[in-house]
Each structure stands twice: as C-alpha cells, then as structure tokens.
Design a protein around this motif. Structure first.
Motif, short mmCIF file in Angstrom:
data_model
loop_
_atom_site.label_atom_id
_atom_site.label_comp_id
_atom_site.label_asym_id
_atom_site.label_seq_id
_atom_site.Cartn_x
_atom_site.Cartn_y
_atom_site.Cartn_z
N UNK A 200 72.42 -47.17 39.06
CA UNK A 200 71.17 -47.21 38.30
C UNK A 200 70.88 -45.79 37.83
N UNK A 201 70.01 -45.64 36.83
CA UNK A 201 69.64 -44.28 36.41
C UNK A 201 69.09 -43.49 37.60
N UNK A 202 69.69 -42.35 37.87
CA UNK A 202 69.31 -41.57 39.05
C UNK A 202 67.84 -41.18 38.99
N UNK A 203 67.38 -40.80 37.80
CA UNK A 203 65.99 -40.37 37.68
C UNK A 203 65.02 -41.50 37.99
N UNK A 204 65.41 -42.73 37.67
CA UNK A 204 64.54 -43.86 38.01
C UNK A 204 64.41 -44.01 39.51
N UNK A 205 65.54 -43.89 40.20
CA UNK A 205 65.51 -44.00 41.66
C UNK A 205 64.68 -42.86 42.26
N UNK A 206 64.87 -41.66 41.73
CA UNK A 206 64.09 -40.52 42.21
C UNK A 206 62.60 -40.77 42.00
N UNK A 207 62.27 -41.27 40.83
CA UNK A 207 60.86 -41.57 40.54
C UNK A 207 60.30 -42.57 41.53
N UNK A 208 61.12 -43.56 41.84
CA UNK A 208 60.66 -44.59 42.77
C UNK A 208 60.38 -44.02 44.16
N UNK A 209 61.33 -43.27 44.68
CA UNK A 209 61.13 -42.64 46.00
C UNK A 209 59.90 -41.73 45.96
N UNK A 210 59.80 -40.99 44.87
CA UNK A 210 58.64 -40.14 44.65
C UNK A 210 57.35 -40.94 44.75
N UNK A 211 57.34 -42.10 44.16
CA UNK A 211 56.16 -42.95 44.19
C UNK A 211 55.80 -43.39 45.60
N UNK A 212 56.82 -43.68 46.38
CA UNK A 212 56.57 -44.09 47.77
C UNK A 212 55.93 -42.95 48.54
N UNK A 213 56.49 -41.76 48.39
CA UNK A 213 55.91 -40.60 49.07
C UNK A 213 54.47 -40.40 48.60
N UNK A 214 54.29 -40.49 47.29
CA UNK A 214 52.98 -40.22 46.71
C UNK A 214 51.93 -41.20 47.21
N UNK A 215 52.26 -42.47 47.20
CA UNK A 215 51.25 -43.46 47.56
C UNK A 215 50.90 -43.36 49.05
N UNK A 216 51.85 -43.01 49.86
CA UNK A 216 51.58 -42.87 51.30
C UNK A 216 50.76 -41.62 51.60
N UNK A 217 51.12 -40.52 50.96
CA UNK A 217 50.39 -39.29 51.22
C UNK A 217 48.99 -39.32 50.61
N UNK A 218 48.88 -39.95 49.44
CA UNK A 218 47.57 -40.03 48.81
C UNK A 218 46.58 -40.79 49.69
#
Lengths: 214, 214
Positions: free
Chosen positions: A161-179
């Motif tokens: 899959x597009x690497x940046x998409x996967x990075x964005x997704x993991x980023x989102x998980x971190x973001x939503x949990x920390x927020x």
DNA sequence: GTCTATACAATGATAGAC
DNA sequence: GTCTATCATTGTATAGAC
C-alpha cells in the motif's frame, strides 16, 4: 554559565542558584501557559508562581517568548529521544510500530502540561509565532514510521500500500489517543485501548476478506 | 430584531443594516481570531477589518467573548447538520462510515478558518473559557459513529470488536486528515487519501490473515 | 544574579451625542 | 444603530541599586 566549580560545599554556588531559578521559571511557565494559554499568560503570574521577580525572567530568557521557546526545545529533545529509542527496537514491523506508538503515548501521558502547551502553539496562530521549527516533531515521527513500514512491506509482513497512507493512519491512531489525554472532558482510552485499536487496523474491520489480495 | 417590514424598497432597512454589520463583524472576527489567536486578537483590529466602530460590536455581541461564542454556536449548528445528513444515508456500514467521514472532511475543508478557531478553543486554556458546551461536537459524532458501527456488527458486515474502539479509530482517521488541513506546513492527503486510509482500516494492514476470527 | 520602582504602550469596555 | 472621545486597567519590558 559553565564556569569551573573549585570550592568547598558550603551552600549553593552562584551558578547553582542560577540553575535553580531557571528550572523554577520553566516549571512555572509551563503551568501558567497550560492553564491560561500563552497569549493570555502574564509574566507577573509566572514569576509569582516561581517565587522570584520579573527581572530574573528577563535575565535568563530575554522575553516571554524566550521562555516559551526554551520549553519547546526541551520538549523536542525529549520527543526525538523517545522516537529514536523506540525505532531501534528489534522485532516484526507490527511489534516495532506498536512499540513506537506506546513510547510516544507514554511520553505524552507523563508530560501532559508540556504537550498541551506545544499542541496549542503548533495549531495556534500563524502571526506572532515564536522562532521555533515546529516540524521537527512531524519529521522525526514520519521518518521513523516510514522506515518501519517500508521494511515491513519488503519482508512481506505488511500488505502492499502507499507508505505515506500507512504512516498517516498510524499517525492518526497516536493522535486520537493522545488527544484524549489533553481533553479533560473525555475519559482516555489508555495504553490497553491503544493496543486494541492497533490490532484493529492490522487485522482489518471487515468480517469477510474475499478481496484482500493486491 | 424581528420587527415587521411594511415598507417600499428604497435602501436598506434598519434591521437590514443590522444584519449586515453583524455578518461583517462575524467574518472579521473569524479572520482575526484565526490569524492572531483569540487572546491576542484585539477588538480594535476586528472592527477596523469590519469597517465599523467598537460600540457596534458591543451593541451586537456584548463583549469580545460574546462574538467568539456566536462563532462557535454557528459552527456547532453546521457540524450537527452535516453529521445528521450523512448519518441518514442508506448503504452498507462501510459506505455509511465513508460518507460520514467525507461529509465532515468536506465541511472542514470549506471552513478552515472557523475550524482552526474552534480547534484552538477546544484544546485551548481551561481557565477563561467561553460559556459554550464544547462536547456537542464529540457527542454528535460519537452517537452517529456508534449507531452505524453497531448496525454493521449486527448484520455481520463488520468484525466483532469493542464498538468504542472502532469509533475511536474512525475518529482518528477523521482527525488526522482534517488536522493536515489546519497545518500550513503539511500538504494535505485530500479526499482521495481519506478514502485510501479508510480502505486500509477496513481491509487490514497485515498481508496474511491466518487468525482473524475474533 | 536578584531586587524595587517605574516607563510606556495597548487593551476591553463605556458615556453620551445623534 | 452608529458614531467620537475617553477611562481604567493591564501588559511587557527596563533602569539602576545592591
């Protein structure tokens, strides 16, 4: 700042006193910036909380902005250290991504006030910004994510899959949990919740996987 | 405010002039709050930008805080309308979740300045908060997500998992995509990217699904 | 390196005329 | 409903003594 200390132990040195005031000011500033916001925070309240007077702050940091930059720089150092430490761990891509998320989540959880200040400045007004490169956080994390995901795909562990998409997704998980930790009205999902959500994205949400090859 | 209008068309009414000033002020306030931040924004700059004078602002909104609350209330109305509209669409759970994300993403993209202001206040200082229930956003979205996910699991379309975890995950996808629009240094992933990321979480990241049953 | 005392600009809000 | 003119307060920052 770094003069040699060839003296007996008989009370605080000048430079020791120096460091103590500096630290007290930094702690007080984080507290007030967090509660009032940077713009609405007053130098008066910071120095009162630190138990010293205004000129001491201007002696050490030059301005109200200077003390904010000092806080951000220290936070960036901590963040880079945590990401580097997590990125060097061994294991599968899945384990390493989980470790990275866990490391960042724990760091944030242990430094909520500082994170709130940094978050506010990061998403804050574009005019009147302090002289600080806010993208160190993004780049540091993006680099680490990119590397792990790339290796995971190379070994066939992860789907293509597009690497940046996967990075964005993991980023989102971190973001939503920390927020959730930053918002006082929400009960955080916690470290366990973080892992459950990560498992969800690795395994997928749909019940039947008839068309997953590609 | 709502007096009857029994008059010929010969120039703006008093109440028409009223509405015009109100709107000009709201637009100007969003612009200045966005660029400077609420606390650092001055009433002087807002009224200058609106092309009127200070007493007009205080006549319509009572205070600087009053105009902020008016902005937030309007934003909340728009958000609720968009979520309600998206939640009522037909289709599979997957389609409905995608539609919901798309609706919110588009709304935010079309109102970046307002979203930035709301975001800043939402994550902003806890002291000196305006009298506004910030959790309308959370609750509105959480309810809609909960309902769709629950139905998706009931029909067997989605894997069995804690509903709140799935909601949190979708929330994270929305958050990470919209946050990219708020940060001027990042190139947003766009609507296509949003759909790609959603597909990732539905299909899962791992290449082989040997143990995917619960 | 830390203090007291103060300079000086900018702010949010209002009084009163029209 | 909108204006001019003004007030009281608060803000950041500094001068100069110790």
């Amino acid at each position: 700042m770094n003069q040699p200390e060839s003296r007996q132990a008989c009370g605080p040195t000048a430079s020791e006193q120096d460091q103590r005031s500096r630290e007290r000011l930094l702690r007080a500033a984080v507290d007030v910036f967090d509660r009032k916001g940077y713009a609405a925070a007053s130098v008066r309240e910071i120095v009162e909380r630190a138990g010293i007077t205004k000129p001491v702050l201007y002696y050490h940091f030059g301005s109200k902005e200077g003390i904010l930059v000092a806080i951000l720089e220290e936070a960036a150092r901590q963040f880079q250290k945590a990401v580097t430490r997590a990125a060097q761990r061994p294991g599968s891509a899945r384990e390493r991504l989980a470790a990275l998320c866990e490391e960042i989540y724990s760091l944030f959880k242990q430094n909520v006030p500082v994170v709130r200040v940094a978050h506010a400045v990061y998403f804050g007004p574009r005019e009147g910004l302090p002289p600080f490169d806010f993208n160190v956080f993004d780049r540091t994390l993006a680099d680490a994510l990119h590397r792990i995901v790339e290796e995971g795909m190379a070994t066939g562990e992860l789907r293509r899959a597009p690497i940046d998409d996967v990075s964005t997704l993991i980023n989102g998980v971190i973001e939503v949990c920390t927020d959730q930790e930053l918002n006082p009205h929400v009960t955080p999902i916690g470290l366990d919740g973080l892992h459950r959500v990560l498992n969800l994205i690795f395994e997928g949400l749909v019940a039947t996987h008839e068309g997953k090859e590609n």
